[in-house]
Design an enzyme around this catalytic site. Structure first.
Site, short mmCIF file in Angstrom:
data_model
loop_
_atom_site.label_atom_id
_atom_site.label_comp_id
_atom_site.label_asym_id
_atom_site.label_seq_id
_atom_site.Cartn_x
_atom_site.Cartn_y
_atom_site.Cartn_z
CG ASP A 103 -69.10 -71.63 0.25
OD1 ASP A 103 -69.79 -72.42 -0.35
OD2 ASP A 103 -69.40 -70.63 0.93
CE LYS A 142 -76.21 -70.27 -4.37
NZ LYS A 142 -74.99 -69.53 -3.70
CG HIS A 168 -71.93 -72.31 -6.79
ND1 HIS A 168 -72.97 -71.89 -7.44
CD2 HIS A 168 -71.49 -71.25 -5.85
CE1 HIS A 168 -73.31 -70.76 -6.95
NE2 HIS A 168 -72.49 -70.25 -5.80
CB SER A 216 -70.00 -68.28 -6.40
OG SER A 216 -69.49 -67.11 -5.85
CG HIS A 248 -70.47 -66.18 -1.08
ND1 HIS A 248 -71.29 -65.93 -0.20
CD2 HIS A 248 -71.15 -66.38 -2.21
CE1 HIS A 248 -72.48 -65.63 -0.66
NE2 HIS A 248 -72.20 -65.76 -1.97
CG ASN A 255 -77.10 -70.02 -8.50
OD1 ASN A 255 -76.46 -69.90 -9.57
ND2 ASN A 255 -77.14 -68.95 -7.61
CD GLU A 314 -66.59 -69.63 -2.74
OE1 GLU A 314 -67.19 -69.70 -3.79
OE2 GLU A 314 -66.66 -68.39 -2.39
#
Ligand SMILES: *Cc1c(COP(=O)(O)O)cnc(C)c1O
Length: 372
Positions: free
Chosen positions: A207, A229, A210, A182, A134, A48, A178
């Site tokens: 979240d 990440k 990413h 992910s 997640h 990541n 998110e």
């Protein structure tokens, strides 16, 4: 009672029967996207470090200077030993880039979710969460003692049905999603969920672990993410209004009872964020690489740096991964409980540093062997 050894062996046998055994494989990162496992080298699609900042000379120089000046460890939690001066700049930068009043840095993204969610809701409250959130959001939710209801992935209708049917029976209400999922690489409908949260008297928490470009405007009330990440260091953060940050400083147990990050990690994250703010071209490249891959597979263009190739059974995902490894390409099989049963997959994470050739080769191999 059975011996500890027999207990563990019996559990492991059951996991193995379902092709779900996990191993920690010694892997050395060689810079760029290359890794070494044993005597073999691979191009990795399972990292990541989207922008290659873990090995960026400016980031390394900042970390090294902090290491030499301030030592290897923080010594205690931020509330006990005092907050290292480097945190002030990191937290100011994060708040600026995310467009909030303040931010607060935790020792990981996992710790941030474990600390933040129980500080916002408790046993008389309701959490409404996307089913693909997640693991650490679920853990934070469980720890909070709130009632948790899940809605079908990215379904605004299902989310609103739950709110209409149940919202009134609870005190506070928190919606979890998110910004980039992910394991699927698609995006959460942040602005629609934000409007829905406002209509139903709920808060929205996203979240953003990413996310590549930190200043994407987001309507979430609480924005958390990770420094481990795209930012290439380690740590987690939460961004929001001043009073929220003050409250979390008083209530988030994973902040209060865990040692602060090493000063070198704080310095690395700060240097990396400055690069992310300046270098728009660098931040564009991972998604461009992901699109090279989806184009080669004949699929719609990727919307993030993450592209799943869903193959079904866990054993089939392991076989697909092994096939690519034979050709020097590393894409780790993702199996339950990381993803639901029958959606085991290879998860491709694209970096700014991937070259075109291995991306296209991976796509061709997957097609040739019937996986995509
Ligand atoms: C990786 C990840 C986290 C945890 O962040 P860490 O800093 O690695 O602990 C949280 N949420 C999502 C969606 C993630 O992918």
């Amino acid at each position: 009672m059975t011996s500890l050894r027999d207990f563990a062996r019996d559990q492991l046998d059951r996991v193995e029967q379902r092709s779900l055994t996990r191993h920690v494989v010694q892997t050395e990162r060689l810079g760029g996207t290359r890794v070494r496992r044993g005597r073999r080298e691979f191009v990795s699609f399972s990292c990541n470090d989207y922008l290659g900042l873990t090995h960026h000379p400016t980031v390394i120089a900042s970390a090294r200077e902090a290491l030499e000046r301030h030592g290897t460890g923080a010594g205690a939690s931020r509330l006990v030993t005092g907050s290292h001066p480097a945190y002030a700049e990191l937290e100011r930068l994060l708040a600026d880039m995310k467009g909030t009043e303040r931010s607060l840095v935790f020792s990981s993204g996992y710790m941030a979710n474990l600390g933040v969610i129980p500080a916002l809701v408790g046993k008389d409250d309701l959490i409404v969460a996307d089913q693909l959130c997640h693991a650490c959001m679920w853990d934070g939710a469980r720890l909070s003692g709130a009632t948790v209801m899940r809605f079908d992935h990215n379904s605004l209708d299902r989310c609103e049905e739950i709110l209409k049917a149940h919202r009134a029976g609870f005190g506070r209400c928190l919606i979890l999603t998110e910004s980039v999922f992910s394991m699927d690489g698609d995006c959460g409908p942040i602005s629609d969920l934000s409007a829905m949260a406002a209509r139903h008297g709920a808060w929205l928490m996203s979240d953003d672990a990413h996310e590549l470009v930190m200043d994407r405007p987001s309507g979430a009330d609480v924005k958390m993410g990770t420094l481990s990440k795209a930012v290439g260091s380690c740590g987690g953060y939460v961004c929001g209004p001043s009073e929220l940050i003050e409250w979390l400083t008083n209530r988030a147990r994973s902040l209060m009872f865990s040692t602060a990050l090493p000063p070198s990690s704080v310095a690395a994250a700060t240097a990396a964020l400055r690069i992310i703010r300046e270098d728009v071209e660098l931040c564009r490249r991972p998604v461009e690489n992901a699109r090279r891959f989806t184009a080669a597979l004949g699929r719609p263009p990727a919307v993030s740096a993450i592209v799943p190739v869903i193959v079904g059974e866990p054993g089939r995902a392991l076989a697909a991964s092994a096939m690519l490894q034979e050709h020097g390409l590393l894409a780790v099989a993702i199996r339950p409980p990381s993803v639901s049963a029958d959606t085991a997959r290879l998860r491709f994470a694209f970096s700014a540093l991937h070259e075109a050739e291995p991306i296209e080769r991976a796509a061709e191999l997957l097609k040739k062997h019937g996986y995509a």
